[in-house]
Design a protein around this motif. Structure first.
Motif, mmCIF file in Angstrom:
data_model
loop_
_atom_site.group_PDB
_atom_site.id
_atom_site.type_symbol
_atom_site.label_atom_id
_atom_site.label_comp_id
_atom_site.label_asym_id
_atom_site.label_seq_id
_atom_site.Cartn_x
_atom_site.Cartn_y
_atom_site.Cartn_z
ATOM 1 N N LEU A 92 -28.125 -61.508 -22.636
ATOM 2 C CA LEU A 92 -28.736 -60.644 -21.644
ATOM 3 C C LEU A 92 -28.517 -59.197 -22.043
ATOM 4 O O LEU A 92 -27.425 -58.820 -22.469
ATOM 5 C CB LEU A 92 -28.105 -60.889 -20.269
ATOM 6 C CG LEU A 92 -28.250 -62.292 -19.677
ATOM 7 C CD1 LEU A 92 -27.537 -62.377 -18.348
ATOM 8 C CD2 LEU A 92 -29.707 -62.686 -19.540
ATOM 9 N N TRP A 125 -28.517 -55.440 -20.543
ATOM 10 C CA TRP A 125 -28.265 -54.934 -19.206
ATOM 11 C C TRP A 125 -28.765 -53.515 -19.017
ATOM 12 O O TRP A 125 -28.696 -52.686 -19.935
ATOM 13 C CB TRP A 125 -26.754 -54.959 -18.928
ATOM 14 C CG TRP A 125 -26.189 -56.341 -18.965
ATOM 15 C CD1 TRP A 125 -25.992 -57.120 -20.066
ATOM 16 C CD2 TRP A 125 -25.782 -57.123 -17.844
ATOM 17 N NE1 TRP A 125 -25.475 -58.334 -19.689
ATOM 18 C CE2 TRP A 125 -25.329 -58.368 -18.341
ATOM 19 C CE3 TRP A 125 -25.736 -56.889 -16.461
ATOM 20 C CZ2 TRP A 125 -24.848 -59.372 -17.503
ATOM 21 C CZ3 TRP A 125 -25.252 -57.891 -15.646
ATOM 22 C CH2 TRP A 125 -24.818 -59.121 -16.163
ATOM 23 N N TYR A 185 -20.066 -67.459 -23.217
ATOM 24 C CA TYR A 185 -20.427 -66.095 -23.617
ATOM 25 C C TYR A 185 -19.243 -65.156 -23.372
ATOM 26 O O TYR A 185 -18.425 -65.373 -22.480
ATOM 27 C CB TYR A 185 -21.607 -65.579 -22.776
ATOM 28 C CG TYR A 185 -22.762 -66.546 -22.654
ATOM 29 C CD1 TYR A 185 -22.748 -67.551 -21.700
ATOM 30 C CD2 TYR A 185 -23.871 -66.435 -23.488
ATOM 31 C CE1 TYR A 185 -23.809 -68.440 -21.569
ATOM 32 C CE2 TYR A 185 -24.940 -67.320 -23.357
ATOM 33 C CZ TYR A 185 -24.898 -68.315 -22.399
ATOM 34 O OH TYR A 185 -25.951 -69.191 -22.287
ATOM 35 N N TYR A 204 -18.888 -60.918 -22.784
ATOM 36 C CA TYR A 204 -19.479 -59.603 -22.609
ATOM 37 C C TYR A 204 -18.338 -58.612 -22.418
ATOM 38 O O TYR A 204 -17.231 -58.984 -22.040
ATOM 39 C CB TYR A 204 -20.363 -59.561 -21.359
ATOM 40 C CG TYR A 204 -21.623 -60.385 -21.425
ATOM 41 C CD1 TYR A 204 -21.607 -61.756 -21.162
ATOM 42 C CD2 TYR A 204 -22.839 -59.794 -21.730
ATOM 43 C CE1 TYR A 204 -22.766 -62.514 -21.210
ATOM 44 C CE2 TYR A 204 -24.014 -60.541 -21.780
ATOM 45 C CZ TYR A 204 -23.966 -61.895 -21.516
ATOM 46 O OH TYR A 204 -25.121 -62.628 -21.565
ATOM 47 N N GLN A 217 -17.476 -54.483 -20.831
ATOM 48 C CA GLN A 217 -17.959 -53.347 -20.062
ATOM 49 C C GLN A 217 -16.918 -52.242 -20.159
ATOM 50 O O GLN A 217 -15.827 -52.363 -19.578
ATOM 51 C CB GLN A 217 -18.199 -53.733 -18.602
ATOM 52 C CG GLN A 217 -18.787 -52.607 -17.773
ATOM 53 C CD GLN A 217 -18.968 -53.006 -16.316
ATOM 54 O OE1 GLN A 217 -18.214 -53.810 -15.779
ATOM 55 N NE2 GLN A 217 -19.983 -52.449 -15.668
ATOM 56 N N VAL A 242 -22.917 -53.203 -19.147
ATOM 57 C CA VAL A 242 -22.381 -54.439 -19.697
ATOM 58 C C VAL A 242 -23.039 -54.684 -21.061
ATOM 59 O O VAL A 242 -24.249 -54.512 -21.222
ATOM 60 C CB VAL A 242 -22.675 -55.616 -18.748
ATOM 61 C CG1 VAL A 242 -22.137 -56.912 -19.321
ATOM 62 C CG2 VAL A 242 -22.080 -55.344 -17.370
ATOM 63 N N PHE A 262 -23.413 -57.400 -24.396
ATOM 64 C CA PHE A 262 -23.251 -58.743 -24.940
ATOM 65 C C PHE A 262 -22.415 -58.697 -26.209
ATOM 66 O O PHE A 262 -22.615 -57.827 -27.064
ATOM 67 C CB PHE A 262 -24.629 -59.323 -25.226
ATOM 68 C CG PHE A 262 -24.626 -60.613 -26.003
ATOM 69 C CD1 PHE A 262 -24.919 -60.627 -27.363
ATOM 70 C CD2 PHE A 262 -24.339 -61.816 -25.380
ATOM 71 C CE1 PHE A 262 -24.938 -61.804 -28.078
ATOM 72 C CE2 PHE A 262 -24.357 -63.011 -26.088
ATOM 73 C CZ PHE A 262 -24.658 -63.010 -27.443
ATOM 74 N N MET A 316 -13.351 -53.831 -19.926
ATOM 75 C CA MET A 316 -13.270 -55.078 -19.168
ATOM 76 C C MET A 316 -14.054 -56.120 -19.952
ATOM 77 O O MET A 316 -15.201 -55.875 -20.332
ATOM 78 C CB MET A 316 -13.864 -54.897 -17.783
ATOM 79 C CG MET A 316 -13.784 -56.123 -16.913
ATOM 80 S SD MET A 316 -12.104 -56.427 -16.321
ATOM 81 C CE MET A 316 -12.156 -55.484 -14.813
ATOM 82 N N PHE A 323 -15.641 -59.826 -19.950
ATOM 83 C CA PHE A 323 -16.085 -60.895 -19.063
ATOM 84 C C PHE A 323 -16.478 -62.120 -19.883
ATOM 85 O O PHE A 323 -17.204 -62.019 -20.866
ATOM 86 C CB PHE A 323 -17.305 -60.468 -18.251
ATOM 87 C CG PHE A 323 -17.023 -59.404 -17.230
ATOM 88 C CD1 PHE A 323 -17.421 -58.088 -17.446
ATOM 89 C CD2 PHE A 323 -16.363 -59.706 -16.045
ATOM 90 C CE1 PHE A 323 -17.172 -57.111 -16.519
ATOM 91 C CE2 PHE A 323 -16.109 -58.723 -15.102
ATOM 92 C CZ PHE A 323 -16.508 -57.423 -15.336
#
Lengths: 111, 115
Positions: free
Chosen positions: A99, A101, B33, B35, B37, B43, B45, B89, B91
């Protein structure tokens, strides 16, 4: 390269008002996602829009997708304080795995 | 309701050290996945993983990063030699199947601070 642009990036509004967040993207593919993020928290899925003309509503939030215009909108009706958060749109790339963003719209709703 | 979990919630490490971030995806999900940030930013990938292989990775996911599914439940992200700019961060997400018809569910994140 797929680009996803949101606007506005920051929005401060009064409770009870209506407003719209816009998400433009640079491909013609379907499938767009809206997520909500509270400060310091994870990403909560709000809507998955799979095809042109898709409209989804949950409470005071309504999302729509226009693939011809490469545009998705997130409309807030009669905003309440609890909707204060950052809202992200995210778009699939051709590979379908990742995705991309938008920058996020920080929404502050004042009582 | 099943959820993605991540540990630790906050990791502080010194520059040059190795860190391993851990994730437990939703049990019947097959795609995983990572990700990241950076504070206040969008965010990004990093990587997707299926059937014990990387499916796709971004330019950010260079040789200092690696992922592994060491057992039937954990999914890890290793950063070999951390840099200040790795502070972010991180995720983890999982989905039932591949392709973005399938919703990605996100964990609570691990805040990595590199000093």
């Amino acid at each position: 390269e797929l680009k996803v642009e949101q606007n506005p990036l920051f929005l401060s509004m009064q409770e009870g008002k209506n407003y719209t967040i816009y998400c433009n993207y640079s491909t013609t593919s379907d499938r767009l996602y809206w997520y909500r993020q509270d400060p310091g928290k994870s990403l909560e899925s709000l809507f998955v829009l799979l095809s042109n003309g898709a409209v989804k509503q949950e409470g005071r939030l309504m999302a729509s997708l226009d693939t011809k215009a490469r545009l998705s909108t997130l409309h807030i009706t009669a905003a309440v304080h609890d909707l204060s958060a950052t809202y992200f749109c995210a778009k699939a790339v051709d590979s379908n795995y990742q995705l991309i963003w938008g920058a996020g719209t920080k929404l502050i709703i004042k009582p | 309701e099943p959820e993605v979990t991540q540990t630790p919630s906050h990791q502080v490490t010194q520059m040059g050290q190795e860190v391993i971030l851990r994730c437990v995806p939703i049990s019947n999900h097959l795609y995983f996945y990572w990700y990241r940030q950076i504070l206040g930013q969008k965010v990004e990938f990093l990587v997707s993983f299926y059937n014990n292989e990387i499916s796709e990775k971004s330019e950010i996911f260079d040789d200092q990063f690696s992922v592994e599914r060491p057992d039937g439940s954990n999914f890890t992200l290793k950063i070999r030699s951390t840099k200040l700019e790795d502070s972010a961060m991180y995720f983890c997400a999982s989905s039932e199947a591949g392709g973005v018809f399938y919703e990605q569910y996100f964990g609570p994140g691990t805040r990595l601070t590199v000093t």
